[in-house]
Design an enzyme around this catalytic site. Sequence first.
Site, PDB file in Angstrom:
ATOM      1  N   SER A  44       0.921  -1.198   0.089  1.00  0.00           N
ATOM      2  CA  SER A  44       0.061  -0.083   0.029  1.00  0.00           C
ATOM      3  C   SER A  44       0.877   1.186   0.071  1.00  0.00           C
ATOM      4  O   SER A  44       2.077   1.234   0.380  1.00  0.00           O
ATOM      5  CB  SER A  44      -1.030   0.095   1.103  1.00  0.00           C
ATOM      6  OG  SER A  44      -0.008   0.504   2.447  1.00  0.00           O
ATOM      7  N   ASP A  71       8.677  -5.566   4.490  1.00  0.00           N
ATOM      8  CA  ASP A  71       9.759  -6.277   4.791  1.00  0.00           C
ATOM      9  C   ASP A  71      10.671  -5.481   5.715  1.00  0.00           C
ATOM     10  O   ASP A  71      11.263  -5.873   6.678  1.00  0.00           O
ATOM     11  CB  ASP A  71      10.467  -6.267   3.389  1.00  0.00           C
ATOM     12  CG  ASP A  71       9.917  -7.163   2.370  1.00  0.00           C
ATOM     13  OD1 ASP A  71       8.912  -6.557   1.778  1.00  0.00           O
ATOM     14  OD2 ASP A  71      10.390  -8.205   2.060  1.00  0.00           O
ATOM     15  N   HIS A 106      -6.463   7.745   6.928  1.00  0.00           N
ATOM     16  CA  HIS A 106      -6.392   7.474   5.404  1.00  0.00           C
ATOM     17  C   HIS A 106      -6.121   8.893   5.020  1.00  0.00           C
ATOM     18  O   HIS A 106      -6.397   9.881   5.399  1.00  0.00           O
ATOM     19  CB  HIS A 106      -8.191   7.180   5.194  1.00  0.00           C
ATOM     20  CG  HIS A 106      -8.574   6.057   5.571  1.00  0.00           C
ATOM     21  ND1 HIS A 106      -9.597   6.070   6.347  1.00  0.00           N
ATOM     22  CD2 HIS A 106      -7.955   4.690   5.681  1.00  0.00           C
ATOM     23  CE1 HIS A 106     -10.133   4.547   6.788  1.00  0.00           C
ATOM     24  NE2 HIS A 106      -9.174   3.940   6.494  1.00  0.00           N
TER      25      HIS A 106
END
Length: 370
Positions: free
Chosen positions: A66, A171, A310
């Site tokens: 995202s 990651d 958001h």
Amino acid sequence: MLKLHSITVILLCYQLFGSSSGSLQDLGYPGWTCDASLYQKSAKVPTSAHAVKFSDIKIIGALGDSLTAANGAGAPKGDPLAVILQYRVWMNMLRLLMCSKNSTQTFFGYSTGIGSSNVWEVSKLNQAVPGAEAIDIITQARALVHLVQSHKDIDNANDWKLINIFIGANDMCAYCSQGEAGPHSKQAYKNNIIQAVQILKDNLPRTIVSLTGMFDMEMLRQIDHDKYFCDGLHTFECGCEKNKTFTNADVKRACQYYMEAQKEIEDSGIFDTSDDFTYVVQPFFNGIVVPPLNPDGSPNLNWFAPDCFHFSKLGHANVAKHLWNNIVQPVGSKDTQVNLSDPSIPLRCPDVSCPFFRTTKNSADCSKYL
Ligand SMILES: *[C@@H]1O[C@H](CO)[C@@H](O)[C@H](O)[C@H]1NC(C)=O
Ligand SMILES: *[C@@H]1O[C@H](CO)[C@@H](O)[C@H](O)[C@H]1NC(C)=O
Ligand SMILES: *[C@@H]1O[C@H](CO)[C@@H](O)[C@H](O)[C@H]1NC(C)=O
């Protein structure tokens, strides 16, 4: 739970440029025009990935996690909205050329037969899953290939496809525990991306892979600092971002490894071996370490939705603008850092003397493709 198609209407041109999005005026979208030749498709569908005009692209897909985390808004694993965010950024950006010139025309065009349902149809080509790590885009790539190959409205052999990849934040959230000795090392990260892109290359002719470069996760620490931004933000789960033993310098170095890996893949030329496929890195996030700020130095909440969680439309538009600007810059001269706090930075136009999606090859010598 928000579904992709429930917000797709937001993607439509009239919303992007209409009165309902007055705030976007500030970003210079309305009134933005480029040379008329740039809006035209190529006379013949190009056969080379280095001669693709923006209007030649018919299909857009995405792999990744995202953009939410990338912009410091924070997103817990599994948030479906994050998928939408990335999708919207891409759609907005790619509609810019078409929409700004003629607001009744959609990017995919009516000729493809996808027509007004294109938004929903194409959203299914976004295989990005929030929380995904680089290893997960291998599975996403297979799923995307399957969708493209089986969709009745897509002519895989002939339609030009643009696949965006944005991966690495999750990651990095796990990097600190084992560092370069673990499963999130630079080499592991690089191998995973290579595997995923190779699957695309093996199965999707006429494809440009555009990889949005890694950002420096120090930005997230700045936003979280003293919780001065928004209480909701600490819902973001990122172990290494919270890990005090993993210093800012450690964060920076590790993020740098991923940036290097992305660029090394481009430089190696392994995805430039057939003329109808290429891979390009868009590095505008690389050097950003601060979130969008107000003049007084506090984070600018206009870029985020009222829940501080958001992105707002303006936030999407901001990222879309910089991504677009990066895309039209030649490889080697792309901005590797942009000022997210400065709304006055103009949208660029593609270069009339090389009116293509910029690739390593057409950046080195465009004349062969004109
Ligand atoms: C917009 O596109 C349509 C269809 O291609 C065309 O008929 C119309 O004249 C265009 N409008 C403008 C303002 O260019
Ligand atoms: C925190 O970071 C340090 C240094 O990289 C690492 O040794 C440790 O395992 C990390 N802790 C956790 C819980 O990941
Ligand atoms: C970014 O833009 C803002 C607003 O124009 C400005 O105040 C700030 O100094 C800029 N930052 C940098 C690093 O140029």
